[in-house]
Design an enzyme around this catalytic site. Structure first.
Site, PDB file in Angstrom:
ATOM      1  N   HIS A  38       8.160  13.028 113.668  1.00 40.33           N
ATOM      2  CA  HIS A  38       9.319  12.512 114.389  1.00 40.33           C
ATOM      3  C   HIS A  38      10.558  13.391 114.168  1.00 40.33           C
ATOM      4  CE1 HIS A  38      12.558   9.261 114.851  1.00 40.33           C
ATOM      5  NE2 HIS A  38      11.985   9.349 116.037  1.00 40.33           N
ATOM      6  N   ARG A  39      10.991  14.048 115.233  1.00 38.14           N
ATOM      7  CA  ARG A  39      12.097  15.020 115.155  1.00 38.14           C
ATOM      8  C   ARG A  39      11.770  16.106 114.117  1.00 38.14           C
ATOM      9  NH1 ARG A  39      16.841  10.346 114.843  1.00 38.14           N
ATOM     10  NH2 ARG A  39      15.871   9.004 116.391  1.00 38.14           N
ATOM     11  N   GLU A  98       7.580  15.499 117.626  1.00 39.30           N
ATOM     12  CA  GLU A  98       8.351  14.752 118.613  1.00 39.30           C
ATOM     13  C   GLU A  98       9.761  15.292 118.553  1.00 39.30           C
ATOM     14  OE1 GLU A  98      11.114  11.407 119.820  1.00 39.30           O
ATOM     15  OE2 GLU A  98      10.998  12.560 117.964  1.00 39.30           O
ATOM     16  N   ASP A 121      13.835  15.480 120.937  1.00 38.74           N
ATOM     17  CA  ASP A 121      14.683  14.874 121.964  1.00 38.74           C
ATOM     18  C   ASP A 121      15.445  15.959 122.707  1.00 38.74           C
ATOM     19  OD1 ASP A 121      14.569  11.901 120.874  1.00 38.74           O
ATOM     20  OD2 ASP A 121      14.945  13.213 119.156  1.00 38.74           O
ATOM     21  N   HIS A 127      19.159  14.545 119.266  1.00 40.56           N
ATOM     22  CA  HIS A 127      18.901  13.134 119.561  1.00 40.56           C
ATOM     23  C   HIS A 127      20.130  12.398 120.095  1.00 40.56           C
ATOM     24  CE1 HIS A 127      18.622   8.800 118.668  1.00 40.56           C
ATOM     25  NE2 HIS A 127      17.356   8.945 119.016  1.00 40.56           N
ATOM     26  N   GLU A 187      11.071  13.741 124.293  1.00 37.12           N
ATOM     27  CA  GLU A 187      11.771  12.530 124.744  1.00 37.12           C
ATOM     28  C   GLU A 187      13.016  12.922 125.530  1.00 37.12           C
ATOM     29  OE1 GLU A 187      14.208   8.609 123.191  1.00 37.12           O
ATOM     30  OE2 GLU A 187      12.784   9.551 121.804  1.00 37.12           O
ATOM     31  N   LYS A 200      16.484  12.204 126.756  1.00 37.60           N
ATOM     32  CA  LYS A 200      17.591  11.322 126.346  1.00 37.60           C
ATOM     33  C   LYS A 200      18.574  11.196 127.518  1.00 37.60           C
ATOM     34  CE  LYS A 200      18.150   9.857 122.825  1.00 37.60           C
ATOM     35  NZ  LYS A 200      17.698   8.584 122.220  1.00 37.60           N
TER      36      LYS A 200
END
Length: 245
Positions: free
Chosen positions: A9-10, A36, A38, A51, A111, A113
């Protein structure tokens, strides 16, 4: 026992500055199956990896990401709470990440944003970069903005899309199928065992976020959940070993 993939995650956000190349490299070094990240757009229309819509939490900058050019964003220190790093990490462009992905086999969940600011052309620009680097089979596009991922599917049906959501959904596999998603990315609290298993039985992968506690990892490994998204890929990989043997 079904093999559960581990997405960082990130990057390895629990141990390194999130959404930076050092965090992504650490995830690769740990042996994660994917990362992952953003994306948003800079003032000059470049796809940047960060993010928050604002800069204060993760950098020494102030204000909105969208008000700075890529060159200006590149000057910021993105190490925030990890100030022990000797070389200060920077906000990467998505192009930089794509170049790096060509050196490995990692999957990448992008992702979008675009829930607060609509960012015109964000979808087109992300897809253009994915195609330019030949990463179509290794990218998953997700967002809380489901209109946006449906638009992505229409632009590039060869790239997987997955809706993100944080509250319980009734029969989420039906919803995913209806928007041509191949997976769902629920908050782990909205992913009880029966929902995970029913989704997978209906051909929809389940990748809950953000799974950081040992007991939550064990629960999902035990039922063979498709993947987990975690800030601690190294910890998750060590734990997963127990379920593979």
């Amino acid at each position: 026992m079904t093999f559960t993939q581990i997405f960082a995650h990130r990057g390895s956000a629990g141990t390194h500055p999130e959404n930076t190349m050092s965090s992504f490299r650490e995830a690769e070094k740990a042996g994660a199956d994917g990362i992952e990240l953003d994306v948003q757009l800079s003032r000059d229309g470049e796809v940047v990896v960060i993010h928050d819509e604002t800069l204060e939490r993760t950098t020494n900058g102030k204000g909105f990401v969208k008000d700075y050019t890529l060159e200006e964003l590149k000057k910021l220190d993105a190490s925030y709470k990890f100030n022990s790093f000797l070389k200060k990490p920077r906000i990467p462009s998505f192009r930089e990440v794509c170049e790096w992905l060509k050196t490995n086999e990692l999957l990448c969940n992008v992702e979008l944003k675009n829930g607060v600011f609509p960012y015109p052309q964000l979808e087109e620009k992300v897809i253009a970069l994915v195609r330019e680097y030949g990463l179509e089979n290794r990218i998953i596009i997700s967002s809380f903005n489901h209109y946006s991922i449906v638009y992505c599917f229409r632009l590039a049906p060869e790239i997987e899309i997955a809706p993100l959501y944080s509250e319980g959904l009734f029969m989420p596999w039906i919803y995913a199928q209806s928007i041509r998603g191949r997976a769902i990315h629920p908050n782990q609290r909205a992913a009880p065992d029966e929902i995970v298993l029913a989704s997978m039985e209906n051909g929809i992968a389940v990748r809950p976020y953000t799974v950081n506690k040992k007991e939550d990892m064990i629960r999902l490994f035990k039922i063979g959940c498709s993947a987990i998204i975690t800030d601690y890929p190294k910890k998750a990989l060590e734990l997963r070993e127990q379920f593979i043997k």
